[in-house]
Design a protein around this motif. Structure first.
Motif, mmCIF file in Angstrom:
data_model
loop_
_atom_site.group_PDB
_atom_site.id
_atom_site.type_symbol
_atom_site.label_atom_id
_atom_site.label_comp_id
_atom_site.label_asym_id
_atom_site.label_seq_id
_atom_site.Cartn_x
_atom_site.Cartn_y
_atom_site.Cartn_z
ATOM 1 N N ALA A 1 0.849 -1.189 0.000
ATOM 2 C CA ALA A 1 0.000 0.000 0.000
ATOM 3 C C ALA A 1 0.885 1.240 0.000
ATOM 4 O O ALA A 1 1.989 1.237 0.552
ATOM 5 C CB ALA A 1 -0.909 0.012 1.231
ATOM 6 N N ALA A 2 0.389 2.294 -0.629
ATOM 7 C CA ALA A 2 1.197 3.514 -0.801
ATOM 8 C C ALA A 2 1.525 4.174 0.530
ATOM 9 O O ALA A 2 2.525 4.881 0.638
ATOM 10 C CB ALA A 2 0.451 4.497 -1.703
ATOM 11 N N ASP A 3 0.683 3.949 1.562
ATOM 12 C CA ASP A 3 0.939 4.666 2.822
ATOM 13 C C ASP A 3 1.692 3.826 3.859
ATOM 14 O O ASP A 3 1.867 4.254 4.998
ATOM 15 C CB ASP A 3 -0.381 5.192 3.408
ATOM 16 N N GLU A 4 2.154 2.633 3.469
ATOM 17 C CA GLU A 4 2.923 1.825 4.436
ATOM 18 C C GLU A 4 4.251 2.513 4.764
ATOM 19 O O GLU A 4 4.903 3.072 3.874
ATOM 20 C CB GLU A 4 3.248 0.451 3.843
ATOM 21 N N ARG A 5 4.647 2.399 6.026
ATOM 22 C CA ARG A 5 6.016 2.782 6.392
ATOM 23 C C ARG A 5 6.829 1.487 6.471
ATOM 24 O O ARG A 5 6.399 0.508 7.104
ATOM 25 C CB ARG A 5 6.044 3.508 7.737
#
Ligand SMILES: NC(=O)c1ccc[n+]([C@@H]2O[C@H](COP(=O)([O-])OP(=O)(O)OC[C@H]3O[C@@H](n4cnc5c(N)ncnc54)[C@H](O)[C@@H]3O)[C@@H](O)[C@H]2O)c1
Length: 346
Positions: A307-311
């Motif tokens: 996912a684009a917002d994973e850290r």
């Protein structure tokens, strides 16, 4: 001279300057990718580094640092080469005018057992470490990553950003170093080399506020990057096993990956805990790790970024196979370029 027409006791010595001229980030990255694949496929024999502790690493630091000399042996069957890196590491050596790290790589032919080359291992280490950081970013950073923050503008800062530039279309680099001169030299050199603007930040927090990838490559003895400063969607390349990165990144980020369990568990829950890297007993364990590159992310048994917002964060303390495989590449490049100096040892 070619590989075949030398006398048995002749070896090729390849200096740091020659390694830096011969080995491009692109070729190094390809060799590092191949090496992770060979390790995952069981085509490499390697031990964990043999650590000879000169001083008691659990005691107070001596004047010139806790000394450790280390051997990194590996045999790379697909290359028909074995090599050993012999490394000295004394963190405070610069205070007596000596480098903190110095290494030599001895490359051997596995068909005959003959030594082939003695290569400057420090430059090989610098390049392969940037390479394995980039491999981690290949699986975990957002594919559209264009901005990188470099915390620690030394050798590794340079090789990290150059290796990342091979995989991502970089448009911005942000640099931070406690030594202003180091940041300025880095900005001038990397700006010229990559043709991208390099901004100098006045703190780690501001450097990482708006970038896609963060490289933490300092010699700081304690964390300089805190978990709460890292924005959603960011990937962190951490070279020192949480010595200079807040260990909360391992547990609070969506994904913490390591290079290869066989190497990295040594400093996470094995005999190197408290001695090399920054972790103390019980800080983190194998259960906190999402995946390794060699046996899970690269073969695809676990997905990388989802996912684009994973850290995400990747740490790898450097396996002997990387030094051996890259030193063997340097030897081949030197032969092809007629570079290096032949010496007769027997
Ligand atoms: N994982 C691996 O396999 C691997 C391999 C090689 C090096 N390393 C590690 O990478 C790190 C960097 O190595 P290098 O050869 O680039 O060292 P270097 O001495 O060339 O550069 C380190 C830089 O960090 C800066 N620095 C120190 N404290 C800082 C702080 N608090 N904030 C910001 N910058 C700070 C220094 O001023 C220096 O410019 C070392 O800790 C080394 O142990 C890891």
């Amino acid at each position: 001279m070619t590989d075949r027409d030398r006398a048995p006791g002749e070896i090729l010595v390849v200096s740091r300057q020659e390694v830096e001229e011969l080995l491009t980030p692109a070729e190094c990255l390809n060799r590092v990718l191949d090496t992770f694949r060979w390790v995952g496929a069981g085509e490499v024999e390697q031990t964990n580094p043999v650590n000879l502790y000169v001083h008691d690493r659990l005691g107070p630091e001596p004047e010139f640092g806790h000394g450790v000399v280390q051997a990194f042996p590996a045999m790379i069957r697909p290359l028909e080469r074995a090599a050993v890196k012999w490394l000295g590491s004394y963190r405070q050596n610069p205070r007596r005018g000596l480098p903190a790290i110095s290494a030599l790589d001895l490359v051997t032919d596995i068909e005959t057992g003959m030594p082939l080359a003695l290569v400057d291992g420090t430059s090989v280490t610098n390049m392969r470490t940037g390479g394995h950081a980039a491999v981690g970013a290949k699986y975990l950073a957002r594919p559209d990553s264009g901005s990188v923050a470099v915390i620690g503008c030394g050798n590794e800062g340079r090789t990290h950003v150059r290796a990342l530039n091979e995989l991502f279309s970089l448009s911005t680099v942000v640099a931070f170093d406690t030594q202003q001169g180091a940041a300025e030299r880095f900005a001038a050199e990397i700006g010229d080399l990559l043709g991208v603007p390099v901004a100098i930040a006045d703190s780690v927090e501001s450097a990482v506020a708006d970038v896609d990838i963060v490289c933490v490559v300092t010699t700081a003895p304690q964390p300089v990057l805190m978990e709460e400063w890292v924005q959603p969607g960011t990937h962190v390349c951490a070279a020192t096993g949480f010595r200079d990165v807040d260990k909360a990144c391992a547990t609070r980020f969506e994904k913490w990956a390591v290079g290869w369990y066989g190497r990295d568990l040594e400093w996470i829950e094995g005999p190197e805990v408290g001695r090399l890297g920054g972790l103390q007993p019980g800080d983190l364990s194998a259960a906190d790790i999402y995946a390794d590159i060699a046996t899970e992310l690269m073969p695809g048994t676990k997905p990388g970024r989802e996912a684009a917002d994973e850290r995400t964060i990747m740490t790898h303390m450097g396996m002997p196979a990387l030094d051996a495989a890259v030193a063997a590449l340097v030897y081949d490049l030197a032969l092809a370029a007629n570079a290096g100096t032949w010496i007769t040892v027997f």
